[in-house]
Design a protein around this motif. Structure first.
Motif, PDB file in Angstrom:
ATOM      1  N   TYR A 104     -30.081  14.131  -2.406  1.00 31.74           N
ATOM      2  CA  TYR A 104     -29.533  12.838  -1.993  1.00 31.74           C
ATOM      3  C   TYR A 104     -28.931  13.001  -0.596  1.00 31.74           C
ATOM      4  O   TYR A 104     -27.940  13.704  -0.423  1.00 31.74           O
ATOM      5  N   ASP A 105     -29.559  12.373   0.402  1.00 30.89           N
ATOM      6  CA  ASP A 105     -29.165  12.605   1.792  1.00 30.89           C
ATOM      7  C   ASP A 105     -28.366  11.468   2.417  1.00 30.89           C
ATOM      8  O   ASP A 105     -28.079  11.488   3.618  1.00 30.89           O
ATOM      9  N   GLU A 106     -27.998  10.448   1.637  1.00 29.37           N
ATOM     10  CA  GLU A 106     -27.193   9.352   2.181  1.00 29.37           C
ATOM     11  C   GLU A 106     -25.780   9.844   2.504  1.00 29.37           C
ATOM     12  O   GLU A 106     -25.239  10.713   1.820  1.00 29.37           O
ATOM     13  N   ARG A 107     -25.194   9.258   3.542  1.00 25.85           N
ATOM     14  CA  ARG A 107     -23.843   9.651   3.947  1.00 25.85           C
ATOM     15  C   ARG A 107     -22.825   9.180   2.915  1.00 25.85           C
ATOM     16  O   ARG A 107     -22.878   8.051   2.432  1.00 25.85           O
ATOM     17  N   VAL A 108     -21.881  10.070   2.588  1.00 24.28           N
ATOM     18  CA  VAL A 108     -20.824   9.764   1.627  1.00 24.28           C
ATOM     19  C   VAL A 108     -19.485   9.826   2.346  1.00 24.28           C
ATOM     20  O   VAL A 108     -19.217  10.755   3.109  1.00 24.28           O
ATOM     21  N   GLU A 109     -18.656   8.832   2.099  1.00 20.73           N
ATOM     22  CA  GLU A 109     -17.326   8.812   2.709  1.00 20.73           C
ATOM     23  C   GLU A 109     -16.277   8.640   1.620  1.00 20.73           C
ATOM     24  O   GLU A 109     -16.334   7.683   0.841  1.00 20.73           O
ATOM     25  N   ILE A 110     -15.335   9.570   1.548  1.00 24.68           N
ATOM     26  CA  ILE A 110     -14.316   9.529   0.513  1.00 24.68           C
ATOM     27  C   ILE A 110     -13.311   8.428   0.834  1.00 24.68           C
ATOM     28  O   ILE A 110     -13.005   8.152   2.004  1.00 24.68           O
ATOM     29  N   ASN A 111     -12.815   7.772  -0.201  1.00 29.39           N
ATOM     30  CA  ASN A 111     -11.845   6.698  -0.033  1.00 29.39           C
ATOM     31  C   ASN A 111     -10.540   7.233   0.561  1.00 29.39           C
ATOM     32  O   ASN A 111     -10.016   8.260   0.118  1.00 29.39           O
ATOM     33  N   ALA A 112     -10.012   6.543   1.569  1.00 25.12           N
ATOM     34  CA  ALA A 112      -8.803   7.006   2.254  1.00 25.12           C
ATOM     35  C   ALA A 112      -7.601   7.039   1.308  1.00 25.12           C
ATOM     36  O   ALA A 112      -6.760   7.941   1.394  1.00 25.12           O
ATOM     37  N   PHE A 113      -7.509   6.061   0.413  1.00 28.90           N
ATOM     38  CA  PHE A 113      -6.389   6.031  -0.529  1.00 28.90           C
ATOM     39  C   PHE A 113      -6.443   7.242  -1.459  1.00 28.90           C
ATOM     40  O   PHE A 113      -5.426   7.907  -1.692  1.00 28.90           O
ATOM     41  N   VAL A 114      -7.629   7.545  -1.973  1.00 25.79           N
ATOM     42  CA  VAL A 114      -7.788   8.692  -2.877  1.00 25.79           C
ATOM     43  C   VAL A 114      -7.482   9.992  -2.143  1.00 25.79           C
ATOM     44  O   VAL A 114      -6.784  10.869  -2.670  1.00 25.79           O
ATOM     45  N   ALA A 115      -7.995  10.123  -0.921  1.00 28.39           N
ATOM     46  CA  ALA A 115      -7.735  11.339  -0.138  1.00 28.39           C
ATOM     47  C   ALA A 115      -6.240  11.496   0.128  1.00 28.39           C
ATOM     48  O   ALA A 115      -5.682  12.599   0.005  1.00 28.39           O
ATOM     49  N   GLY A 116      -5.578  10.402   0.494  1.00 30.34           N
ATOM     50  CA  GLY A 116      -4.136  10.462   0.730  1.00 30.34           C
ATOM     51  C   GLY A 116      -3.374  10.837  -0.524  1.00 30.34           C
ATOM     52  O   GLY A 116      -2.425  11.622  -0.473  1.00 30.34           O
ATOM     53  N   MET A 117      -3.783  10.270  -1.662  1.00 34.37           N
ATOM     54  CA  MET A 117      -3.103  10.574  -2.920  1.00 34.37           C
ATOM     55  C   MET A 117      -3.263  12.042  -3.298  1.00 34.37           C
ATOM     56  O   MET A 117      -2.309  12.699  -3.721  1.00 34.37           O
ATOM     57  N   VAL A 145       0.839  -1.204   0.000  1.00 35.88           N
ATOM     58  CA  VAL A 145       0.000   0.000   0.000  1.00 35.88           C
ATOM     59  C   VAL A 145       0.875   1.255   0.000  1.00 35.88           C
ATOM     60  O   VAL A 145       0.603   2.211  -0.733  1.00 35.88           O
ATOM     61  N   THR A 146       1.932   1.252   0.804  1.00 33.81           N
ATOM     62  CA  THR A 146       2.830   2.407   0.870  1.00 33.81           C
ATOM     63  C   THR A 146       3.474   2.676  -0.482  1.00 33.81           C
ATOM     64  O   THR A 146       3.492   3.822  -0.963  1.00 33.81           O
ATOM     65  N   VAL A 147       4.020   1.642  -1.098  1.00 31.60           N
ATOM     66  CA  VAL A 147       4.688   1.809  -2.392  1.00 31.60           C
ATOM     67  C   VAL A 147       3.685   2.222  -3.467  1.00 31.60           C
ATOM     68  O   VAL A 147       3.961   3.112  -4.293  1.00 31.60           O
ATOM     69  N   THR A 148       2.507   1.589  -3.459  1.00 33.68           N
ATOM     70  CA  THR A 148       1.476   1.933  -4.450  1.00 33.68           C
ATOM     71  C   THR A 148       1.035   3.378  -4.305  1.00 33.68           C
ATOM     72  O   THR A 148       0.872   4.100  -5.301  1.00 33.68           O
ATOM     73  N   LEU A 149       0.839   3.825  -3.073  1.00 36.23           N
ATOM     74  CA  LEU A 149       0.425   5.210  -2.834  1.00 36.23           C
ATOM     75  C   LEU A 149       1.484   6.193  -3.322  1.00 36.23           C
ATOM     76  O   LEU A 149       1.164   7.193  -3.978  1.00 36.23           O
ATOM     77  N   ALA A 150       2.751   5.916  -3.012  1.00 34.04           N
ATOM     78  CA  ALA A 150       3.832   6.811  -3.445  1.00 34.04           C
ATOM     79  C   ALA A 150       3.940   6.849  -4.966  1.00 34.04           C
ATOM     80  O   ALA A 150       4.079   7.924  -5.564  1.00 34.04           O
ATOM     81  N   LEU A 151       3.868   5.684  -5.611  1.00 30.72           N
ATOM     82  CA  LEU A 151       3.980   5.626  -7.069  1.00 30.72           C
ATOM     83  C   LEU A 151       2.771   6.263  -7.754  1.00 30.72           C
ATOM     84  O   LEU A 151       2.903   6.871  -8.820  1.00 30.72           O
ATOM     85  N   ALA A 152       1.580   6.132  -7.144  1.00 30.76           N
ATOM     86  CA  ALA A 152       0.386   6.753  -7.713  1.00 30.76           C
ATOM     87  C   ALA A 152       0.416   8.267  -7.553  1.00 30.76           C
ATOM     88  O   ALA A 152      -0.096   9.002  -8.404  1.00 30.76           O
ATOM     89  N   THR A 153       1.014   8.738  -6.471  1.00 28.00           N
ATOM     90  CA  THR A 153       1.094  10.173  -6.213  1.00 28.00           C
ATOM     91  C   THR A 153       2.104  10.859  -7.120  1.00 28.00           C
ATOM     92  O   THR A 153       1.890  11.997  -7.555  1.00 28.00           O
TER      93      THR A 153
END
Length: 267
Positions: free
Chosen positions: A125-138, A55-63
């Motif tokens: 649309y009133d349903e709760r939305v949660e952003i993906n942690a990987f996307v937010a980190g990137m 996950v660490t390497v993928t996040l760094a390479l994606a960023t």
């Protein structure tokens, strides 16, 4: 047809296992973990920590590509003759170089979530939305990386004489072609040491995403330390993993540097 896909899936799973540097047949944890806390399987934490490294390497390479692209565009704007573009580039770098990386991560993780929730609520649309942690980190790491990257690239741009552009115009090249064939090769060579340092910082900054629940190296070793009550073992292991990634990065950066210097000498 389903049998073919099943066979392909099984083959890919076997390849991943065979070449897994951590829990494969000749993986580090498989060879040296034994029945210890870092062994693979249900007896240890090797699988979880190996996943954290991926996950660490993928996040760094994606960023990296996003950060480089944004940084390049900001550097272009900061050397533009348009005052508004220069001002916008200066504001961008000032904000994201001035804010702590962790605060930037929180603002993007929670702020983007609130904006999306507000827009959806506006359309009913009133349903709760949660952003993906990987996307937010990137996204957070990309804007931080790009703010520093733009300064490195701007310095490299200023180190290239204006005569290079004029020479391209003189032989009939368009500015885009001049940028691609003449300026970019020199830019990479000049900026590479600074960009290498930024990549090292990016690798370290990926540890910040553990606070929003992403299962990187630091989070996985932290969980293992709490469960086993052996914090020293797992945090030393985390240090070793980051150092290995840093050494591998140094080898790759040095190889790229030698390649660019040989290309420059060949001309």
């Amino acid at each position: 047809m389903s049998g073919v896909f099943s066979a392909l899936g099984s083959s890919w799973s076997w390849i991943q296992y065979a070449f897994d540097p951590f829990c494969g047949p000749v993986g580090i944890f498989s060879l040296f973990g034994g029945s210890s806390l870092v062994s693979c399987g249900v007896a240890g934490w090797g699988d979880e920590i190996a996943f954290g490294v991926k996950v660490t390497v993928t996040l760094a390479l994606a960023t990296l590509p996003f950060g480089l692209l944004i940084g390049f565009m900001v550097a272009l704007s900061m050397q533009s003759q348009d005052k508004a573009l220069r001002l916008a580039g200066g504001i961008y770098t000032t904000i994201f170089r001035g804010l702590p990386e962790l605060l930037t991560l929180f603002i993007i993780y929670y702020g983007v979530q609130m904006v999306i929730q507000g827009l959806l609520s506006w359309i009913g649309y009133d349903e709760r939305v949660e952003i993906n942690a990987f996307v937010a980190g990137m996204i957070a790491l990309s804007v931080v990386f790009s703010s520093y990257c733009s300064e490195v690239l701007l310095s490299a741009f200023r180190a290239i004489p204006n005569g290079q552009y004029e020479a391209g115009d003189a032989v009939g090249l368009r500015r885009v072609t001049t940028m691609r064939l003449v300026i970019l090769p020199q830019l990479i060579r000049i900026a590479l040491p600074g960009l290498g340092n930024l990549w090292m910082n990016l690798l370290k900054d990926t540890a910040l995403v553990s606070v929003i629940g992403l299962t990187d190296i630091l989070r996985q070793t932290g969980v293992a330390a709490k469960v086993t009550k052996e914090p020293f073992v797992f945090y030393v292991l985390a240090c070793a993993l980051y150092l290995v990634l840093a050494m591998l990065s140094s080898i790759v950066i040095s190889a790229i540097d030698r390649s660019t210097r040989r290309s420059e000498a060949a001309r």
